[in-house]
Design an enzyme around this catalytic site. Structure first.
Site, mmCIF file in Angstrom:
data_model
loop_
_atom_site.group_PDB
_atom_site.id
_atom_site.type_symbol
_atom_site.label_atom_id
_atom_site.label_comp_id
_atom_site.label_asym_id
_atom_site.label_seq_id
_atom_site.Cartn_x
_atom_site.Cartn_y
_atom_site.Cartn_z
ATOM 1 N N ASP A 246 0.859 -1.180 0.000
ATOM 2 C CA ASP A 246 0.000 0.000 0.000
ATOM 3 C C ASP A 246 0.891 1.224 0.000
ATOM 4 O O ASP A 246 1.972 1.215 0.604
ATOM 5 C CB ASP A 246 -0.930 0.027 1.220
ATOM 6 C CG ASP A 246 -2.093 0.984 1.024
ATOM 7 O OD1 ASP A 246 -3.180 0.513 0.655
ATOM 8 O OD2 ASP A 246 -1.905 2.200 1.219
ATOM 9 N N ASP A 284 -6.952 -3.058 -6.449
ATOM 10 C CA ASP A 284 -8.258 -2.621 -5.928
ATOM 11 C C ASP A 284 -8.086 -1.136 -5.623
ATOM 12 O O ASP A 284 -7.762 -0.749 -4.511
ATOM 13 C CB ASP A 284 -8.610 -3.429 -4.685
ATOM 14 C CG ASP A 284 -9.967 -3.053 -4.112
ATOM 15 O OD1 ASP A 284 -10.755 -2.392 -4.816
ATOM 16 O OD2 ASP A 284 -10.228 -3.398 -2.937
ATOM 17 N N CYS A 337 -14.959 -0.398 -6.070
ATOM 18 C CA CYS A 337 -16.301 -0.501 -5.491
ATOM 19 C C CYS A 337 -17.104 0.707 -5.965
ATOM 20 O O CYS A 337 -17.747 1.408 -5.180
ATOM 21 C CB CYS A 337 -16.266 -0.594 -3.967
ATOM 22 S SG CYS A 337 -15.392 0.750 -3.134
#
Length: 384
Positions: A246, A284, A337
């Site tokens: 990350d 993602d 999302c």
């Protein structure tokens, strides 16, 4: 606390949020200052606050004002309750109603709790499902669990949860997905959760992992790992060498403990140490979160055109960077999302235009009308 006192507390918290406070922080501050409130009171106030945030536009219309009082009043009217029976001014109840509390019908985008500037893009992406999806986003999201296949079969996990009073049903989006139907608040203290048999994870998020071509022996990278939910899900699918990365390593601080509980191995990798030749890379990416507004309703109202453009630029940059470290025959997976084409199909089309040696053999949307969050996943591979 009486039900009327909970309304007053929700009004107080909502006013802080409307003034700029984060919802979770405002609720935490209220709880610390309200030692008299039991766990049931705190949960009740939290539900009132998040219901109002999900339906901020329609409740403000029904309640006559975009204020804590207006939102709570609008919520009562939305549920068909007589506000005069709740706004009595007696004890800790909100003060009695006045002329300023008159509301008006919530229609069109107001009734759907859709920001006007997003209505056309969402309509273009969702088509005939637009109204149904927006109505679904006005209600609380279901609670889903992912069965950790590294520790238990689905039937075994479901039975273990039932023994602790937590009832679940299967969900068709992913074979590991269980939707909690009773006693969701018991999950995090349950033995099934503490032992790593199950993890909290949305069913559509699990379906994204199920779409990946994972096989024993692969090197896999979760490029935008955050708390590591998808890295954990991948590690449970096959015998993999899983790296988690990350841009902000602090977001990954819970991964070692979560991996130990789940009985899997995940290596944390900082940006400078990322290698090459990964068989599967999952990106993602940061996104609008429009598919998960039920869980983060503040995000719906905070999103702006400028922020959406910034996110799209970030997504494109992540795709281009990740494409450089995939093995020649590997798969680059892109997930959001989001329900917006700008972040999904359009983003993939632009990547393929920049990289003509690549193609996309699989793209899939997951709709809130399927019960879970709105998600999108695309697989990208080099032309053979």
């Amino acid at each position: 606390m009486t039900p009327q006192a909970r309304l007053s507390a929700a009004i107080e918290v909502l006013d802080q949020i409307l003034a700029g406070a984060a919802a979770e922080q405002a609720l935490t501050n209220w709880g610390r200052a309200s030692r008299f409130a039991g766990s049931g009171d705190r949960a009740g106030v939290r539900d009132l606050v998040f219901d109002a945030l999900r339906c901020r536009r329609s409740y403000a219309a029904l309640g006559g004002a975009l204020s804590g009082r207006g939102l709570v009043l609008g919520g009562l009217r939305d549920r068909g309750l007589d506000p005069a029976e709740w706004f009595t001014g007696i004890g800790h109840a909100p003060s009695v109603l006045g002329a300023a509390d008159a509301g008006f019908p919530a229609e069109g985008n107001v009734g759907l709790d859709c920001p006007d500037w997003l209505a056309d893009p969402l309509q273009a992406a969702l088509g005939d499902d637009f109204a149904g999806v927006m109505q679904a986003m006005r209600r609380r999201a279901p609670i889903f669990l992912r069965v950790n296949l590294a520790k238990a079969a689905v039937a075994e996990a479901r039975a273990a949860l039932a023994d602790e009073g937590i009832l679940c049903r299967l969900n068709s989006l992913a074979k590991t997905a269980l939707e909690v139907t009773e006693n969701a608040r018991k999950i995090q203290n349950s033995q099934a959760y503490l032992s790593g048999m199950v993890e909290l994870q949305d069913a559509a998020s699990q379906a994204v992992i199920a779409a990946l071509p994972l096989r024993d022996g692969q090197r896999v990278l979760d490029y935008c790992s955050g708390g590591g939910g998808k890295a954990l899900a991948m590690a449970a699918q096959a015998r993999l060498d899983v790296d988690a990365h990350d841009v902000d390593p602090r977001r990954m601080r819970d991964i070692p403990a979560r991996a130990a509980r789940a009985g899997v191995q995940i290596k944390l990798v900082e940006t400078a140490a990322i290698g090459t030749g990964y068989d599967v890379i999952l990106t993602d990416v940061p996104c609008s979160g429009s598919g998960s507004w039920r869980r983060d309703p503040q995000g719906k109202w905070a999103l702006t055109p400028a922020r959406l453009a910034e996110l799209c630029a970030i997504q494109a940059d992540i795709l281009d960077r990740a494409a450089q470290i995939v093995a020649p025959t590997g798969t680059l997976a892109y997930a959001t999302c989001s329900m917006l084409r700008a972040e999904n199909e359009d983003q993939i089309a632009q990547f393929l235009k920049r990289n003509p040696a690549w193609h996309s053999p699989h793209q899939q949307r997951f709709s809130p009308l399927q019960g879970a969050d709105g998600f999108f996943v695309a697989l990208l591979t080099r032309e053979s």
